[in-house]
Design a protein around this motif. Structure first.
Motif, PDB file in Angstrom:
ATOM      1  N   ASP A  71      -2.118   3.806   6.147  1.00  0.00           N
ATOM      2  CA  ASP A  71      -1.686   4.269   4.828  1.00  0.00           C
ATOM      3  C   ASP A  71      -2.199   5.672   4.512  1.00  0.00           C
ATOM      4  O   ASP A  71      -1.424   6.542   4.115  1.00  0.00           O
ATOM      5  N   THR A  72      -3.494   5.873   4.659  1.00  0.00           N
ATOM      6  CA  THR A  72      -4.098   7.129   4.194  1.00  0.00           C
ATOM      7  C   THR A  72      -4.217   8.184   5.282  1.00  0.00           C
ATOM      8  O   THR A  72      -3.776   9.327   5.102  1.00  0.00           O
ATOM      9  N   GLY A  86       1.529  10.754  -5.422  1.00  0.00           N
ATOM     10  CA  GLY A  86       0.088  10.771  -5.660  1.00  0.00           C
ATOM     11  C   GLY A  86      -0.642  11.831  -4.852  1.00  0.00           C
ATOM     12  O   GLY A  86      -1.552  12.500  -5.354  1.00  0.00           O
ATOM     13  N   GLY A 142       2.847   6.417  -4.428  1.00  0.00           N
ATOM     14  CA  GLY A 142       1.585   7.151  -4.397  1.00  0.00           C
ATOM     15  C   GLY A 142       1.437   8.006  -3.154  1.00  0.00           C
ATOM     16  O   GLY A 142       0.798   9.060  -3.182  1.00  0.00           O
ATOM     17  N   ASN A 143       2.038   7.568  -2.044  1.00  0.00           N
ATOM     18  CA  ASN A 143       1.968   8.345  -0.806  1.00  0.00           C
ATOM     19  C   ASN A 143       2.806   9.612  -0.882  1.00  0.00           C
ATOM     20  O   ASN A 143       2.575  10.565  -0.138  1.00  0.00           O
ATOM     21  N   ARG A 163       0.822  -1.214   0.000  1.00  0.00           N
ATOM     22  CA  ARG A 163       0.000   0.000   0.000  1.00  0.00           C
ATOM     23  C   ARG A 163       0.858   1.266   0.000  1.00  0.00           C
ATOM     24  O   ARG A 163       0.587   2.213  -0.739  1.00  0.00           O
ATOM     25  N   VAL A 164       1.854   1.294   0.859  1.00  0.00           N
ATOM     26  CA  VAL A 164       2.672   2.502   1.016  1.00  0.00           C
ATOM     27  C   VAL A 164       3.765   2.494  -0.050  1.00  0.00           C
ATOM     28  O   VAL A 164       4.768   1.813   0.079  1.00  0.00           O
ATOM     29  N   SER A 177      -4.105   4.568  -3.360  1.00  0.00           N
ATOM     30  CA  SER A 177      -3.122   4.403  -2.292  1.00  0.00           C
ATOM     31  C   SER A 177      -3.481   3.275  -1.333  1.00  0.00           C
ATOM     32  O   SER A 177      -2.662   2.388  -1.071  1.00  0.00           O
ATOM     33  N   ASN A 178      -4.728   3.295  -0.790  1.00  0.00           N
ATOM     34  CA  ASN A 178      -5.023   2.330   0.284  1.00  0.00           C
ATOM     35  C   ASN A 178      -5.517   0.974  -0.230  1.00  0.00           C
ATOM     36  O   ASN A 178      -5.562   0.014   0.534  1.00  0.00           O
ATOM     37  N   CYS A 215      -0.411   9.403   4.108  1.00  0.00           N
ATOM     38  CA  CYS A 215      -0.821  10.358   3.066  1.00  0.00           C
ATOM     39  C   CYS A 215      -1.048  11.744   3.655  1.00  0.00           C
ATOM     40  O   CYS A 215      -0.685  12.759   3.049  1.00  0.00           O
ATOM     41  N   SER A 231       7.134  -1.969  -1.722  1.00  0.00           N
ATOM     42  CA  SER A 231       5.973  -2.222  -2.576  1.00  0.00           C
ATOM     43  C   SER A 231       6.254  -3.374  -3.537  1.00  0.00           C
ATOM     44  O   SER A 231       5.381  -4.201  -3.814  1.00  0.00           O
ATOM     45  N   ARG A 259      -7.120   9.324  -5.731  1.00  0.00           N
ATOM     46  CA  ARG A 259      -5.783   9.094  -5.154  1.00  0.00           C
ATOM     47  C   ARG A 259      -5.872   8.279  -3.870  1.00  0.00           C
ATOM     48  O   ARG A 259      -4.991   7.479  -3.571  1.00  0.00           O
TER      49      ARG A 259
END
Length: 471
Positions: A305-306, A79, A75-76, A71-72, A269-270, A310, A362, A265
């Motif tokens: 994650d978010t 994104g 994009g974190n 997940r991480v 991400s998640n 994020c 990842s 986004r």
């Protein structure tokens, strides 16, 4: 081919998934009676209660860190910056919303993955959406399509994307040729994935918490240094989310841009509802010994994650005051600019190192998902798994210096297809999720440690491996 792929991506990501993932998240939030809020502390209990890992599985904490490894990613870092640039500060609010409802979706899909898991020829737990699609819905054909889509997207192409990000950031920051960076990442990847799922778990449980804590500490540092600006940043995020304030950023402008970019986004991400994380959720030995406990673990993964990582990126960018609509500076460049404001020239090197850690983990997390899907296809033998490993390493090398947009767009289409299949499956199996959840919570209320007893679920008799659940 490009036209077909573009059409599919427009359908999947412009319509079906943007609205479908949100709708399914709301569906499970209501159907499970706001479980992610009311029973939030249960997520931590399911991760940190005494370790009951047997030789067939990995610990709940290891399962959490592997799912976070996937997940991480970039994009974190990139994104979130893109969401801010295109949707303004309000996009972050909608990113929070999609994560909060997505926690219920993540709970549902991972609970099902645990329930329908099996043991492979090496006596190791395997499972995931393919298994509950085939057994729960009696649709092996869709399960095969799901597996092929997952292997193409997560096992191969997305790993090339992550390698490309690493090579670009590290190569530029430290003046190293991209090819050399690619070979180094490929060598590290080989060392980890040839050790198997348990080898990946051992690396993930060390590296993932380390990288997440360092990154969050930097965000806390920037908030302490700029404490007088924090209230106004939070107010800007909330006000611009509803069009009450013209926020910094948002070249498209307005509340619609904030919603669309925040939702898109956040979902990327998640991964809640995508059908990716359940593949590793099934490999864990749950604590307590009940399918729902691993659902709680993976719901926590979405939160971390978010809501945490994020948000850390967003806050550092907004506090730096570098977000300018129409400037053309977005993505990783915007994040680097923000860090340069906070910690000087070291910010460029910090982001390069952060990308190295985030993207590399990842790669190994994505590979773990693909290996699980390969097992369902009957190719989980030594030859099949080694072939997947070699293909993964080859894509890492290729991705470090080559970027063919059509290939990456095809991976997005594959992910869109697998996510669509998974969403349909978990909604159709929602009755089972509700019954499992009720059973788990009733045992908790009685002061008991929840334990799954197959005899309470006679309708599942020929669908699950009951021997796994004999504690």
């Amino acid at each position: 081919m490009e036209t077909i792929i573009g059409f599919l991506n427009n359908i999947f990501w412009g319509y079906i998934l943007i609205y479908g993932l949100l709708a399914v998240g709301l569906f499970f939030t209501i159907k499970l009676k706001f479980i992610q809020f009311i029973h939030f502390k249960e997520m931590f209990k399911s991760v940190f209660d005494k370790d009951e890992t047997d030789e067939s599985g990995i610990s709940p904490f290891q399962a959490l860190t592997i799912s976070l490894a996937s997940r991480v990613g970039t994009g974190n870092l990139a994104g979130v910056a893109v969401a801010l640039y295109l949707g303004g500060a309000g996009a972050i609010f909608w990113m929070w919303i999609v994560a909060l409802v997505g926690m219920a979706t993540a709970y549902a899909e991972s609970t099902l993955a645990q329930l329908y898991k099996i043991k492979d020829e090496n006596d190791q737990y395997r499972g995931g959406p393919a298994f509950y699609i085939a057994k729960g819905l009696k649709s092996p054909f869709l399960a095969v399509i799901f597996c092929i889509s997952l292997i193409l997207a997560f096992g191969l192409v997305f790993n090339a994307v992550q390698a490309n990000s690493i090579a670009g950031a590290v190569g530029t920051a430290f003046n190293i040729d991209k090819m050399y960076v690619g070979y180094a990442i490929a060598a590290l990847t080989a060392l980890v994935i040839f050790a198997g799922i348990k080898g990946i778990a051992k690396i993930a449980e060390i590296v993932v918490p380390f990288m997440a804590i360092i990154y969050l500490l930097l965000a806390v540092y920037t908030m302490i240094v700029n404490y007088e600006l924090v209230p106004s940043v939070i107010a800007t995020i909330i006000k611009s989310a509803f069009g009450l304030q013209e926020a910094a950023g948002g070249v498209a402008g307005g509340i619609l841009a904030a919603i669309l970019n925040g939702v898109k986004r956040g979902l990327f991400s998640n991964e809640a509802g995508m059908g990716s994380a359940p593949n590793i959720a099934a490999v864990a030995t749950p604590t307590p010994h009940h399918p729902s406990s691993q659902g709680f673990v993976q719901a926590l993964g979405v939160f971390i994650d978010t809501i945490l990582i994020c948000t850390a990126t967003a806050v550092m960018i907004l506090l730096a005051g570098v977000l300018e609509p129409g400037s053309g500076i977005k993505g990783i460049e915007l994040t680097q600019q923000a860090l340069s404001v906070h910690i000087g020239e070291a910010g460029v090197y910090f982001i390069a190192i952060a990308i190295l850690f985030f993207a590399f983990t990842s790669i190994i997390g994505n590979y773990a998902y693909a290996e699980n899907a390969l097992t369902y296809l009957g190719l989980g033998n030594k030859f099949g798994i080694n072939l997947l490993r070699i293909a993964t390493i080859s894509m890492v090398i290729w991705g470090s210096y080559e970027k063919v947009q059509t290939v990456f767009d095809a991976a997005d289409a594959s992910m869109g297809l697998m996510a669509t299949i998974n969403l349909i499956a978990i909604v159709l199996l929602s009755g089972t999720v509700v019954k499992l959840t009720k059973d788990y919570l009733e045992q908790r209320e009685k002061g008991l440690e929840p334990t799954f007893e197959a005899k309470k679920f006679p309708e599942l008799k020929d669908k699950i491996d009951t021997s796994i659940w004999k504690k």
